[in-house]
Write an enzyme that holds these catalytic residues in place. Structure first.
Site, PDB file in Angstrom:
ATOM      1  N   TYR A  71     -56.871  20.040  46.877  1.00 11.99           N
ATOM      2  CA  TYR A  71     -55.741  20.756  47.022  1.00 11.99           C
ATOM      3  C   TYR A  71     -54.826  20.431  48.101  1.00 11.99           C
ATOM      4  O   TYR A  71     -55.584  20.587  49.332  1.00 11.99           O
ATOM      5  CB  TYR A  71     -56.120  22.286  46.982  1.00 11.99           C
ATOM      6  CG  TYR A  71     -54.909  23.280  47.200  1.00 11.99           C
ATOM      7  CD1 TYR A  71     -53.795  23.235  46.604  1.00 11.99           C
ATOM      8  CD2 TYR A  71     -54.922  24.032  48.254  1.00 11.99           C
ATOM      9  CE1 TYR A  71     -52.805  23.926  47.025  1.00 11.99           C
ATOM     10  CE2 TYR A  71     -53.860  24.689  48.598  1.00 11.99           C
ATOM     11  CZ  TYR A  71     -52.713  24.779  48.068  1.00 11.99           C
ATOM     12  OH  TYR A  71     -51.840  25.544  48.414  1.00 11.99           O
ATOM     13  N   ARG A 103     -59.066  47.084  57.120  1.00 14.73           N
ATOM     14  CA  ARG A 103     -59.384  45.519  57.695  1.00 14.73           C
ATOM     15  C   ARG A 103     -60.727  45.144  57.559  1.00 14.73           C
ATOM     16  O   ARG A 103     -60.844  43.857  57.354  1.00 14.73           O
ATOM     17  CB  ARG A 103     -58.690  45.422  58.862  1.00 14.73           C
ATOM     18  CG  ARG A 103     -58.965  43.849  59.305  1.00 14.73           C
ATOM     19  CD  ARG A 103     -57.871  43.592  60.618  1.00 14.73           C
ATOM     20  NE  ARG A 103     -57.928  44.567  61.523  1.00 14.73           N
ATOM     21  CZ  ARG A 103     -58.710  44.833  62.509  1.00 14.73           C
ATOM     22  NH1 ARG A 103     -59.863  44.386  62.798  1.00 14.73           N
ATOM     23  NH2 ARG A 103     -58.417  45.762  63.400  1.00 14.73           N
ATOM     24  N   ASP A 105     -65.251  23.892  45.884  1.00 17.60           N
ATOM     25  CA  ASP A 105     -64.279  24.465  45.679  1.00 17.60           C
ATOM     26  C   ASP A 105     -64.127  24.769  44.128  1.00 17.60           C
ATOM     27  O   ASP A 105     -63.997  23.746  43.578  1.00 17.60           O
ATOM     28  CB  ASP A 105     -62.731  24.105  46.251  1.00 17.60           C
ATOM     29  CG  ASP A 105     -61.707  24.929  45.843  1.00 17.60           C
ATOM     30  OD1 ASP A 105     -61.655  25.561  44.836  1.00 17.60           O
ATOM     31  OD2 ASP A 105     -60.694  24.663  46.591  1.00 17.60           O
ATOM     32  N   LYS A 160     -55.984  31.993  40.803  1.00 16.52           N
ATOM     33  CA  LYS A 160     -56.041  31.158  39.686  1.00 16.52           C
ATOM     34  C   LYS A 160     -56.615  31.895  38.308  1.00 16.52           C
ATOM     35  O   LYS A 160     -56.174  32.727  37.936  1.00 16.52           O
ATOM     36  CB  LYS A 160     -56.498  29.786  39.801  1.00 16.52           C
ATOM     37  CG  LYS A 160     -55.802  29.342  41.152  1.00 16.52           C
ATOM     38  CD  LYS A 160     -54.441  28.564  41.196  1.00 16.52           C
ATOM     39  CE  LYS A 160     -54.149  27.895  42.427  1.00 16.52           C
ATOM     40  NZ  LYS A 160     -53.660  28.654  43.527  1.00 16.52           N
TER      41      LYS A 160
HETATM   42  N1  PLP Z   1     -58.005  25.500  46.096  1.00 16.78           N
HETATM   43  C1  PLP Z   1     -57.519  25.069  45.028  1.00 16.78           C
HETATM   44  C2  PLP Z   1     -58.202  24.350  44.207  1.00 16.78           C
HETATM   45  C3  PLP Z   1     -56.166  25.766  44.599  1.00 16.78           C
HETATM   46  O1  PLP Z   1     -55.555  25.042  43.641  1.00 16.78           O
HETATM   47  C4  PLP Z   1     -55.422  26.423  45.664  1.00 16.78           C
HETATM   48  C5  PLP Z   1     -54.070  26.728  45.364  1.00 16.78           C
HETATM   49  O2  PLP Z   1     -53.252  26.128  44.844  1.00 16.78           O
HETATM   50  C6  PLP Z   1     -56.140  26.838  46.777  1.00 16.78           C
HETATM   51  C7  PLP Z   1     -57.485  26.587  46.926  1.00 16.78           C
HETATM   52  C8  PLP Z   1     -55.567  27.771  47.628  1.00 16.78           C
HETATM   53  O3  PLP Z   1     -55.531  29.222  47.172  1.00 16.78           O
HETATM   54  P1  PLP Z   1     -54.402  30.350  47.304  1.00 16.78           P
HETATM   55  O4  PLP Z   1     -53.161  29.751  46.887  1.00 16.78           O
HETATM   56  O5  PLP Z   1     -54.859  31.426  46.926  1.00 16.78           O
HETATM   57  O6  PLP Z   1     -54.206  30.364  48.786  1.00 16.78           O
END
Ligand code: PLP
Length: 415
Positions: free
Chosen positions: A110, A57, A182, A207
């Site tokens: 997101y 962990r 991000d 992604k």
């Molecule tokens: N940031 C972006 C731009 C995303 O498109 C996503 C998910 O779709 C996330 C963060 C969150 O990622 P996760 O689905 O791996 O938790």
């Protein structure tokens, strides 16, 4: 260092770092790939003396290899990896924020990040302002005495509007506030926020980074060693580490990241140009189009490609969008982006379902908006699929046209 270990430094190209960065053949067996260390715990020689890992962990050798690779992509120390992208974001917010603090975020974001602030962190007295980060002045205006973080997404999910990282970093620095980006949609292969003055990069490795629709994962990259320590502490305290199998698969995916993003970008540009001339398409969002609103930012900020994600609205709005989504045969209706398979998403009801309708519409996420993650299939096949689905959406199924290679080539050269 192990025999045959390869030393990769910041002078190496991005493809070399993607294949080799931060890892060496396994010192005990010579295995070229870092093995999956599927273990909970590690034998200790005596109390307090171990070989660097005590409990999975807290840390795990396969996860550590992925962290070193992700850091190497951005000339940063090893990243901190998490179970998902949202786990990475949660750890960042829990690390930097306390009750009473305020965060400035992009309005196009997101949906899960919006939900995290509005439905979870708000319960602990943390407030958020969602602003139009295409205008750095709005970031400056939104900062209050309690602002402790600026968090932007560029390109923003799903309308792909861009924020000028260098300009916003300068504003945040004036006020001594960290800037987190991000960078999930472009990754270090196409955008290097830390080089542009950002302090923190946040990733959903789910992604493009892993890229094959086989794992969920997240990561934070920063050059601030103190913050890395604090993030590791939050991770161990909240139990949010990535699994060794996911880290192993992600390490393999990263090796082709720059190559995949080059092809994703080329195909997405071809699809965007084709969609823009289609009479059944009302609006297309793609930063690679010359008339995209923030094309100047893309020119300054993107490194040789604008990514694989295109969003568009069909004539006929929501109803037409539903017929189109139902009619696609190659593209899969699914929630993800950045994988080798072309995926299509209805943002309003899927990724942004938990964003209040008013806020969603203000961010341009209309009921008819379709997000397309252009995969690595032949682009002619992707366009042919869209063509027949658009014809169905127009109530004109008979008009299905087989897209010819020449037609695709014609659009690949336009704009
Ligand atoms: N940031 C972006 C731009 C995303 O498109 C996503 C998910 O779709 C996330 C963060 C969150 O990622 P996760 O689905 O791996 O938790």
């Amino acid at each position: 260092m192990a025999k045959n270990a390869v030393q990769i430094d910041e002078t190496a190209g991005i493809r070399t770092r993607a294949v080799r960065g931060g890892t060496s053949p396994d010192p005990t067996t010579g295995a070229v790939l870092t093995p999956i260390f599927q273990t909970t715990t590690y034998a200790q020689e005596e109390v307090g003396k171990h070989k660097g890992h005590a409990y999975s962990r807290v840390s795990n050798p396969t996860v550590s290899a992925l962290e070193a690779r992700l850091g190497a992509l951005e000339n940063a120390p090893p990243a901190v990896c998490f179970a998902t992208g949202l786990a990475a974001e949660t750890a960042l917010f829990l690390t930097l924020l306390v009750s009473g603090d305020h965060v400035v975020l992009s309005r196009v974001l997101y949906g899960g990040t919006v939900r995290l602030f509005q439905q979870i962190l708000s319960k602990y007295g943390i407030t958020a302002s969602f602003v139009d980060t295409t205008d750095p002045g709005q970031v400056r205006e939104a900062i209050t005495a309690r602002t402790r973080l600026v968090f932007i997404e560029t390109p923003g999910n799903p309308t792909l509007e861009l924020a000028d990282i260098r300009a916003i970093a300068a504003i945040a620095r004036e006020r001594n506030i960290p800037l987190a980006v991000d960078n999930t949609f472009l990754t270090a292969a196409l955008q290097q926020p830390l080089e542009l003055g950002a302090d923190i990069c946040v990733y959903s490795t789910t992604k493009h980074i892993e890229g094959h629709n086989s794992t969920v994962g997240g990561a934070i990259v920063t050059r601030d060693e103190g913050l890395l320590d604090r993030l590791r502490f939050t991770r161990k305290s909240t139990g949010a580490i990535q699994s060794p199998l996911n880290a192993f698969l992600t390490l393999q995916g990263i090796k082709t990241l720059p190559l995949r993003l080059k092809q994703h970008s080329q195909s997405a540009l071809t699809v965007a140009r084709w969609l823009r001339q289609h009479p059944q398409v009302e609006r297309v969002h793609y930063p690679g189009l010359t008339d995209f609103a923030q094309r100047d930012i893309a020119d300054r900020q993107h490194l040789g490609g604008d990514g694989g994600i295109v969003s568009f609205e069909v004539v006929g709005g929501y109803d037409a969008a539903l017929v189109l989504l139902r009619s696609l045969q190659l593209a899969t209706l699914a929630e993800n982006v950045g994988a080798v398979e072309t995926l299509v998403t209805h943002s309003a009801s899927m990724t942004h379902a938990d964003v209040p309708r008013e806020q969603r519409l203000e961010a341009g996420v209309t009921d008819g908006l379709i997000r397309l993650s252009v995969g690595l299939e032949d682009v002619g096949d992707i366009i042919a699929d869209l063509e027949q689905a658009l014809a169905a959406a127009a109530g004109n199924v008979a008009a299905q046209v087989e897209t010819q290679e020449e037609e695709v080539a014609q659009w690949a050269g336009v704009n």
